[in-house]
Design a protein around this motif. Structure first.
Motif, PDB file in Angstrom:
ATOM      1  N   LYS A  47       0.273  11.465   3.857  1.00 30.27           N
ATOM      2  CA  LYS A  47       1.303  11.743   2.858  1.00 30.27           C
ATOM      3  C   LYS A  47       1.575  13.236   2.790  1.00 30.27           C
ATOM      4  O   LYS A  47       0.656  14.049   2.905  1.00 30.27           O
ATOM      5  CB  LYS A  47       0.855  11.232   1.475  1.00 30.27           C
ATOM      6  CG  LYS A  47       1.921  11.396   0.395  1.00 30.27           C
ATOM      7  CD  LYS A  47       1.474  10.795  -0.927  1.00 30.27           C
ATOM      8  CE  LYS A  47       2.554  10.993  -1.987  1.00 30.27           C
ATOM      9  NZ  LYS A  47       2.148  10.444  -3.296  1.00 30.27           N
ATOM     10  N   CYS A  72       4.676   1.485   8.000  1.00 32.15           N
ATOM     11  CA  CYS A  72       5.685   1.579   6.942  1.00 32.15           C
ATOM     12  C   CYS A  72       5.795   3.052   6.566  1.00 32.15           C
ATOM     13  O   CYS A  72       4.798   3.677   6.191  1.00 32.15           O
ATOM     14  CB  CYS A  72       5.280   0.736   5.732  1.00 32.15           C
ATOM     15  SG  CYS A  72       6.467   0.837   4.374  1.00 32.15           S
ATOM     16  N   LYS A  79       0.841  -1.207   0.000  1.00 32.91           N
ATOM     17  CA  LYS A  79       0.000   0.000   0.000  1.00 32.91           C
ATOM     18  C   LYS A  79       0.871   1.250   0.000  1.00 32.91           C
ATOM     19  O   LYS A  79       0.617   2.201  -0.746  1.00 32.91           O
ATOM     20  CB  LYS A  79      -0.913   0.023   1.236  1.00 32.91           C
ATOM     21  CG  LYS A  79      -2.191  -0.756   1.094  1.00 32.91           C
ATOM     22  CD  LYS A  79      -3.037  -0.694   2.366  1.00 32.91           C
ATOM     23  CE  LYS A  79      -3.678   0.639   2.590  1.00 32.91           C
ATOM     24  NZ  LYS A  79      -4.636   0.622   3.732  1.00 32.91           N
ATOM     25  N   ALA A  80       1.887   1.232   0.846  1.00 36.71           N
ATOM     26  CA  ALA A  80       2.750   2.410   0.968  1.00 36.71           C
ATOM     27  C   ALA A  80       3.484   2.697  -0.337  1.00 36.71           C
ATOM     28  O   ALA A  80       3.595   3.857  -0.758  1.00 36.71           O
ATOM     29  CB  ALA A  80       3.742   2.210   2.114  1.00 36.71           C
ATOM     30  N   VAL A 140      -3.488   6.472   6.697  1.00 36.86           N
ATOM     31  CA  VAL A 140      -2.541   6.816   5.628  1.00 36.86           C
ATOM     32  C   VAL A 140      -2.352   8.331   5.640  1.00 36.86           C
ATOM     33  O   VAL A 140      -3.320   9.091   5.649  1.00 36.86           O
ATOM     34  CB  VAL A 140      -3.068   6.369   4.246  1.00 36.86           C
ATOM     35  CG1 VAL A 140      -2.071   6.761   3.153  1.00 36.86           C
ATOM     36  CG2 VAL A 140      -3.330   4.862   4.221  1.00 36.86           C
ATOM     37  N   HIS A 173       2.819   6.048  -2.286  1.00 35.25           N
ATOM     38  CA  HIS A 173       3.977   6.950  -2.337  1.00 35.25           C
ATOM     39  C   HIS A 173       4.281   7.380  -3.771  1.00 35.25           C
ATOM     40  O   HIS A 173       4.729   8.514  -4.001  1.00 35.25           O
ATOM     41  CB  HIS A 173       5.193   6.243  -1.735  1.00 35.25           C
ATOM     42  CG  HIS A 173       6.389   7.133  -1.555  1.00 35.25           C
ATOM     43  ND1 HIS A 173       6.440   8.133  -0.605  1.00 35.25           N
ATOM     44  CD2 HIS A 173       7.580   7.193  -2.214  1.00 35.25           C
ATOM     45  CE1 HIS A 173       7.605   8.750  -0.680  1.00 35.25           C
ATOM     46  NE2 HIS A 173       8.311   8.212  -1.656  1.00 35.25           N
ATOM     47  N   THR A 233       5.508   9.297   2.953  1.00 37.23           N
ATOM     48  CA  THR A 233       4.256   8.539   3.006  1.00 37.23           C
ATOM     49  C   THR A 233       4.278   7.617   4.208  1.00 37.23           C
ATOM     50  O   THR A 233       5.241   6.869   4.411  1.00 37.23           O
ATOM     51  CB  THR A 233       4.052   7.706   1.726  1.00 37.23           C
ATOM     52  OG1 THR A 233       4.028   8.580   0.598  1.00 37.23           O
ATOM     53  CG2 THR A 233       2.741   6.924   1.790  1.00 37.23           C
ATOM     54  N   LEU A 234       3.228   7.675   5.000  1.00 34.27           N
ATOM     55  CA  LEU A 234       3.088   6.818   6.178  1.00 34.27           C
ATOM     56  C   LEU A 234       1.834   5.968   6.017  1.00 34.27           C
ATOM     57  O   LEU A 234       0.742   6.498   5.824  1.00 34.27           O
ATOM     58  CB  LEU A 234       2.965   7.674   7.445  1.00 34.27           C
ATOM     59  CG  LEU A 234       2.655   6.898   8.734  1.00 34.27           C
ATOM     60  CD1 LEU A 234       3.875   6.126   9.206  1.00 34.27           C
ATOM     61  CD2 LEU A 234       2.174   7.838   9.833  1.00 34.27           C
ATOM     62  N   VAL A 235       2.001   4.650   6.084  1.00 36.31           N
ATOM     63  CA  VAL A 235       0.859   3.733   6.104  1.00 36.31           C
ATOM     64  C   VAL A 235       0.947   2.921   7.389  1.00 36.31           C
ATOM     65  O   VAL A 235       1.974   2.300   7.671  1.00 36.31           O
ATOM     66  CB  VAL A 235       0.841   2.807   4.877  1.00 36.31           C
ATOM     67  CG1 VAL A 235      -0.287   1.787   4.992  1.00 36.31           C
ATOM     68  CG2 VAL A 235       0.662   3.626   3.600  1.00 36.31           C
ATOM     69  N   GLN A 269      10.363   0.274   8.233  1.00 32.01           N
ATOM     70  CA  GLN A 269       9.246  -0.557   8.693  1.00 32.01           C
ATOM     71  C   GLN A 269       9.499  -0.955  10.130  1.00 32.01           C
ATOM     72  O   GLN A 269      10.592  -1.399  10.469  1.00 32.01           O
ATOM     73  CB  GLN A 269       9.127  -1.835   7.845  1.00 32.01           C
ATOM     74  CG  GLN A 269       8.752  -1.603   6.412  1.00 32.01           C
ATOM     75  CD  GLN A 269       8.518  -2.922   5.686  1.00 32.01           C
ATOM     76  OE1 GLN A 269       7.398  -3.312   5.420  1.00 32.01           O
ATOM     77  NE2 GLN A 269       9.584  -3.620   5.361  1.00 32.01           N
TER      78      GLN A 269
END
Length: 786
Positions: free
Chosen positions: A691, A742, A521-522, A689, A526, A603-605, A569
């Protein structure tokens, strides 16, 4: 343009980067009125007195189902700190009695028995003391209304209607068992056709048929029932047009290991273009006569041939094996209800553990709630958690454009937190189309989701539409295959979604890493940016297109020499945070005037803790990220009991903060950077999420002088937050809450002065970080080099 062939990198925090969370003190909030607490205490005890009578009546009938009260909270008291004070009033006997949240400011409290009620009443009565406990004063002040809970009912009794009945989850297996037995006893008393529905292990939902008016009246008064509604039914339509073109058939190549993608749909026809890719085994829940494979065939065609059919390099996908999971019948012949659809998705996914990426281009025409996440979404989240899979889910279609009405919000089921939710962009524009090229398709539902969550996550091309001269629907379709093998056209978010599925499956097939849905996903999010033509304010871009349109597979995993992508991570436990005071920002990225320059994408997931009973607070944990400059490291006085960490930093400034940037620059929709700019303040919203994409040239002059003038050091800080319910629950269960995340950071030298990739790699070594290139499978590496 330099070749993009340098692999992105993983790096790990060092032992010294993990810090302990430090506490602090506090005063009562300004909205607390100690003079009125006594009067409010009397009012609360009067309502509790009525509950006492209700409990007594139930006990006489050997009914031990708890009573539930609903508290309305002061809008100023929604912060976690004050929720704790309410918990202190009602959580007695070592129990967690705050069992749910309704809407934005209502809390549901269970009361098991007279003994617990007496203890709660005593606590509330403490307000009458000469020196009442401060937490009691705050807790009582936070409550504006209290009443016995009555089920939410939005359906009229009718023997032809299938009911969906949701029971409370008391957070206690024994009490839940008592409730289930009482409910089933009621169903048998009225000879109702009932069945427990398999949504989620945490959701107690029943399907009830053929209810009479008398039975319905008793159901409305049944303690333990939270919701009575009509069981949603699902339908699907496919109006296609012949495209009149042909493309060559692709075949799997010898020696290539292809990923397997599950298609949760109406089935996939064994036409020449798709048959070589179909798995030998399929999953179906319907006889052949009740199946129409048109929709699923179109979806599979976009997944495998989307680039070739459109003559574009949208995904760079080389192909995948297809697992056909027929979870939707031909709805002209057979109806399907929500609980049946969910049960079949559960079964299909859990029976195929080796399949990690699933496409779900089905949904509903019902809007998601502003606060409460849908039961369908909660089921999808649990399916993904239990089976360690990723579901790419369509955001849903809306036909309001046909009557010139505003587009609807995302559909229920598209509010899945764990899934990757996909909207649609217009690939082209003709005379009858409503959307401009590369703008949101007129039929694509928009965000935000419940509790302000960002959905859709991303977008891809799903067609355009409008009205012709006679006011009839006219579509400008994307292409795929009909069930008889012809190339045909259609529009919908159903058909933008498989392009994202292709990118996700392609990434997973290239990576020689353990399957990790958060990482995938990240990586996809991203890489996303907004098309150049989409000149909207950032808030509108997020609402219509999430985080944008992703890059193709090959561009996601590799860097050019003037940039580097770093991936962190980890798992963040309560009580700890990460504070890296040697973040490797390249020192060569200082301009001739002595200022740091360049672009940074972050980007943070996360994988937040989810609690199905908590309404708008379904996401129970949150992570904040700060990246920026500081002046120097300082020693801290750890003899102070509030200070736990010996080293700190003076003069910190988070370069992701919106306040640093010129308002004029950030509103410039014509600048080249506008396609990538992601300058957002997430505030106290629990967003899974997040970003940011910033360009330091857009700093105000004053802030540039204060925070970007060399020499400066750079830091990266990652800290977590947990809602009160989760903290209390974990404390009762003797465990520490934690959340996986992540974080991906790309640093780009916009002046292309040096080799940033090499410089940052050397800095990682100098600062003793463990790091490694992303691992690419050997067979993929050989093909890429070839």
């Amino acid at each position: 343009m330099a070749e993009k062939n340098l692999p992105i990198k993983f790096f790990q925090k060092r032992q010294k980067d993990e810090q302990d969370t430090e506490g602090g003190g506090g005063k009562p909030p300004k909205w607390v009125n100690a003079d009125s607490v006594g009067e409010k205490s009397i009012y609360i005890r009067q309502v509790l007195g009525d509950i006492s009578q209700s409990l007594a009546r139930k006990i006489k009938k050997n009914n031990y189902v708890p009573s539930v009260v609903k508290l309305k909270m002061n809008s100023d008291a929604l912060a976690k700190t004050y929720r704790k004070e309410i918990g202190n009033l009602f959580n007695v006997g070592g129990k967690l009695n705050t069992i749910g949240v309704s809407g934005e400011n209502e809390v549901l409290i269970k009361i098991d028995n007279q003994d617990d009620l007496h203890k709660i009443t005593e606590k509330v009565a403490n307000a009458d003391n000469k020196y009442p406990i401060q937490s009691t004063i705050i807790g009582i002040s936070a409550i504006t209304n209290i009443e016995e809970f009555k089920p939410q009912v939005d359906v009229e009794p009718n023997e032809d209607v299938v009911l969906k009945v949701k029971l409370f989850n008391y957070g206690d297996n024994s009490l839940n068992g008592v409730l289930v037995k009482e409910f089933e006893k009621y169903c048998k008393k009225y000879q109702l056709d009932y069945k427990s529905a398999s949504y989620s292990g945490e959701l107690n939902i029943y399907r009830v048929n053929d209810i009479t008016k008398d039975a319905f009246e008793e159901l409305k008064e049944f303690d333990g029932v939270q919701l009575i509604t009509k069981m949603p039914m699902y339908d699907i339509t496919l109006d296609s047009i012949d495209a009149g073109i042909t493309i060559p058939i692709k075949y799997p190549k010898d020696g290539v290991t292809y990923p397997v993608v599950g298609i949760l749909d109406t089935g996939i026809a064994g036409i020449p273009h798709l048959k070589p890719w179909l798995q030998n085994e399929n999953i179906t829940y319907y006889p052949d006569d009740d199946i129409d494979k048109s929709h699923g065939t179109f979806v599979a065609g976009v997944l495998l041939y989307g680039d070739e059919l459109e003559g574009q390099n949208y995904t760079s996908f080389e192909g995948c094996k297809l697992l056909e999971a027929i979870v939707m019948p031909d709805t002209r012949k057979q109806k399907i209800s929500e609980d049946e659809l969910i049960e079949q998705i559960w079964d299909a996914v859990s029976r195929n553990n080796e399949v990690k990426i699933w496409n779900l281009s089905l949904g509903t025409n019902r809007d998601a709630d502003l606060y409460e996440f849908s039961d369908f979404a909660k089921a999808l989240d649990e399916i993904q958690d239990v089976n360690n899979v990723l579901i790419c889910k369509s955001v849903g279609n809306c036909t309001n454009f046909k009557i010139n009405a505003p587009v609807s919000r995302i559909a229920k089921s598209a509010d899945t937190v764990r899934g990757l939710v996909v909207g649609s962009l217009a690939h082209d524009k003709n005379d009858t189309d409503m959307a401009e090229k590369h703008h949101p398709s007129p039929f694509s539902r928009i965000g935000r989701g419940p509790s302000h969550i960002i959905k859709p996550d991303i977008v891809h091309f799903g067609g355009n539409a409008g009205l012709d001269a006679t006011n009839a629907l006219a579509i400008n379709p994307v292409k795929s295959f009909s069930a008889n093998g012809q190339i045909t056209g259609n529009v919908g978010t159903s058909f933008s979604t498989p392009r994202i599925t292709a990118i996700t499956a392609g990434l997973d097939a290239m990576l020689n890493e353990s399957f990790n849905p958060i990482l995938l996903k990240a990586l996809v999010i991203h890489s996303a940016k907004y098309p150049e033509e989409m000149r909207m304010a950032i808030a509108d871009k997020i609402k219509y297109a999430g985080f944008g349109l992703p890059s193709n597979i090959k561009d996601i995993l590799f860097n050019e020499p003037n940039e580097i992508t770093l991936i962190l991570q980890d798992t963040l436990e309560k009580g700890h945070f990460i504070d890296i005071l040697d973040f490797p920002f390249p020192q060569s990225m200082i301009d001739d005037e002595g200022y740091f320059y360049g672009e940074m994408a972050v980007t943070l997931v996360t994988s937040p803790i989810l609690e199905v009973s908590q309404g708008a607070e379904y996401c129970q944990s949150n992570i904040d990220v700060m990246v920026g400059t500081y002046d120097e490291k300082v020693e801290r006085d750890i003899s102070n009991p509030l200070i736990k960490n010996p080293i700190g930093a003076d003069g910190r400034q988070n370069v992701l903060a919106m306040a640093n940037y010129s308002k004029k620059a950030s509103k410039d929709l014509n600048a080249p950077f506008a396609t990538e700019r992601m300058l957002v303040t997430y505030g106290d919203k629990f967003q899974p999420v997040k970003k940011w994409n910033v360009n330091f040239d857009e700093f105000t002059d004053a802030n540039k002088e204060k925070f970007l003038k060399a020499p400066k050091n750079w830091y990266l800080k990652v800290k977590g937050l947990y809602r009160h319910f989760t903290e209390e629950k974990c404390e009762l269960e003797d465990r520490t809450p934690s959340q996986d995340f992540c974080l991906i950071i790309t640093i780009k030298d916009t002046k292309k002065k040096g080799n940033i990739y090499n410089e940052v790699t050397q800095m990682l070594d100098i600062f003793s970080f463990i790091h490694s290139n992303v691992k690419i499978k050997e067979e993929v590496r050989i093909r890429l080099n070839g």
